[in-house]
Design an enzyme around this catalytic site. Structure first.
Site, mmCIF file in Angstrom:
data_model
loop_
_atom_site.group_PDB
_atom_site.id
_atom_site.type_symbol
_atom_site.label_atom_id
_atom_site.label_comp_id
_atom_site.label_asym_id
_atom_site.label_seq_id
_atom_site.Cartn_x
_atom_site.Cartn_y
_atom_site.Cartn_z
ATOM 1 N N LYS A 11 -19.560 -3.035 17.966
ATOM 2 C CA LYS A 11 -18.181 -2.572 18.094
ATOM 3 C C LYS A 11 -17.392 -3.644 18.813
ATOM 4 O O LYS A 11 -17.865 -4.221 19.793
ATOM 5 C CB LYS A 11 -18.144 -1.256 18.895
ATOM 6 C CG LYS A 11 -16.743 -0.684 19.096
ATOM 7 C CD LYS A 11 -16.808 0.575 19.960
ATOM 8 C CE LYS A 11 -15.449 1.261 20.069
ATOM 9 N NZ LYS A 11 -14.390 0.407 20.595
ATOM 10 N N SER A 192 -14.967 -10.002 20.849
ATOM 11 C CA SER A 192 -15.966 -11.062 20.632
ATOM 12 C C SER A 192 -16.970 -11.169 21.771
ATOM 13 O O SER A 192 -17.507 -12.246 22.039
ATOM 14 C CB SER A 192 -15.279 -12.425 20.412
ATOM 15 O OG SER A 192 -14.423 -12.369 19.291
ATOM 16 N N ARG A 193 -17.189 -10.064 22.456
ATOM 17 C CA ARG A 193 -18.153 -9.996 23.560
ATOM 18 C C ARG A 193 -17.758 -10.862 24.759
ATOM 19 O O ARG A 193 -18.583 -11.149 25.626
ATOM 20 C CB ARG A 193 -19.569 -10.366 23.086
ATOM 21 C CG ARG A 193 -20.166 -9.404 22.066
ATOM 22 C CD ARG A 193 -20.330 -8.015 22.674
ATOM 23 N NE ARG A 193 -21.030 -7.079 21.791
ATOM 24 C CZ ARG A 193 -20.428 -6.227 20.976
ATOM 25 N NH1 ARG A 193 -19.087 -6.233 20.884
ATOM 26 N NH2 ARG A 193 -21.111 -5.384 20.237
ATOM 27 N N LEU A 194 -16.496 -11.283 24.820
ATOM 28 C CA LEU A 194 -16.019 -12.055 25.979
ATOM 29 C C LEU A 194 -15.437 -11.078 27.006
ATOM 30 O O LEU A 194 -14.251 -11.096 27.326
ATOM 31 C CB LEU A 194 -14.988 -13.096 25.523
ATOM 32 C CG LEU A 194 -15.528 -14.144 24.547
ATOM 33 C CD1 LEU A 194 -14.411 -15.074 24.094
ATOM 34 C CD2 LEU A 194 -16.651 -14.940 25.202
ATOM 35 N N HIS A 195 -16.307 -10.232 27.521
ATOM 36 C CA HIS A 195 -15.890 -9.146 28.389
ATOM 37 C C HIS A 195 -15.387 -9.644 29.741
ATOM 38 O O HIS A 195 -15.738 -10.731 30.189
ATOM 39 C CB HIS A 195 -17.064 -8.187 28.620
ATOM 40 C CG HIS A 195 -17.771 -7.790 27.374
ATOM 41 N ND1 HIS A 195 -17.125 -7.202 26.310
ATOM 42 C CD2 HIS A 195 -19.087 -7.905 27.002
ATOM 43 C CE1 HIS A 195 -18.006 -6.948 25.345
ATOM 44 N NE2 HIS A 195 -19.185 -7.382 25.736
#
Length: 215
Positions: A11, A192-195
């Site tokens: 997600k 993009s998982r760059l949390h």
């Protein structure tokens, strides 16, 4: 072996961001902000949190418990002191709490030490519970092996009859724990998982150091 059907589940998080300049200098105040968001929105059981402990051998142990209060002194939950978690906490008071609020794309991780809540606090909460829950706390010797569910039901039935005309008192083996944090991490899902990960670390003088972690 990789299961591609599982590996393909993903997600993209796009709801919000978290920046150092926007967070409160006090992590308990920041938690309060996020707590208000969680409890005023669509998060079901926002107070459900993973409690991680460890066995005397160092094996990790985790389960879901419910937060019942929080303030400057820490995070409060209740359980059976003689349960597996209670025995582990007696051996090692270092714990970790984890909230996952999927609907807000947020996590909060809290590291700290635990101590038993004052008896007056445990009494107050115990006495506020529905009668069935109070009897259940007495009937269940949590984490012990039992032959089958009828053993538990028979004990509940016996206690229900016993307390038909009187109020059950809190058993000595049931009560609250208070987790005093030494570090809190606020995680906001990003694309993009760059949390975004902002961590507060307690310093020797009682202040909090705020730092960003790579995702």
């Amino acid at each position: 072996m990789l299961n591609q059907k599982i590996a393909d589940l993903r997600k993209d998080y796009i709801m919000a961001s978290l920046d150092e300049k926007d967070v409160d200098q006090d992590p308990l105040q920041q938690f309060g902000r996020w707590w208000n968001d969680a409890t005023s929105g669509e998060v079901e059981e926002a107070n459900a949190m993973t409690l991680a402990t460890s066995t005397p051998e160092g094996h990790p142990s985790a389960r879901i418990v419910l937060l019942k209060s929080f303030d400057k002194d820490g995070f409060l939950f209740f359980t059976n002191y003689e349960s597996q978690k209670g025995q582990e906490l007696a051996e090692n008071p270092n714990v970790c709490l984890l909230f996952f609020w999927r609907e807000l794309e947020r996590q909060v991780r809290i590291v700290g030490t635990v101590s038993k809540a004052p008896a007056s606090v445990s009494d107050e909460y115990y006495n506020s519970r529905p009668i069935g829950s109070r009897i259940g706390a007495i009937a269940s010797h949590q984490s012990r092996v039992i032959a089958d569910r009828t053993v538990l039901q028979e004990e509940v039935d016996k206690l229900t009859a016993e307390y038909a005309d009187k109020t059950p008192e809190r058993p000595a083996y049931w009560g609250g724990y208070l987790v005093k944090p030494t570090a809190l991490e606020f995680w906001q899902g990003r694309s993009s998982r760059l949390h975004d990960r902002i961590r507060y670390v307690l310093q020797g003088d009682g202040s909090w150091k705020i730092e960003r972690l790579a995702p």
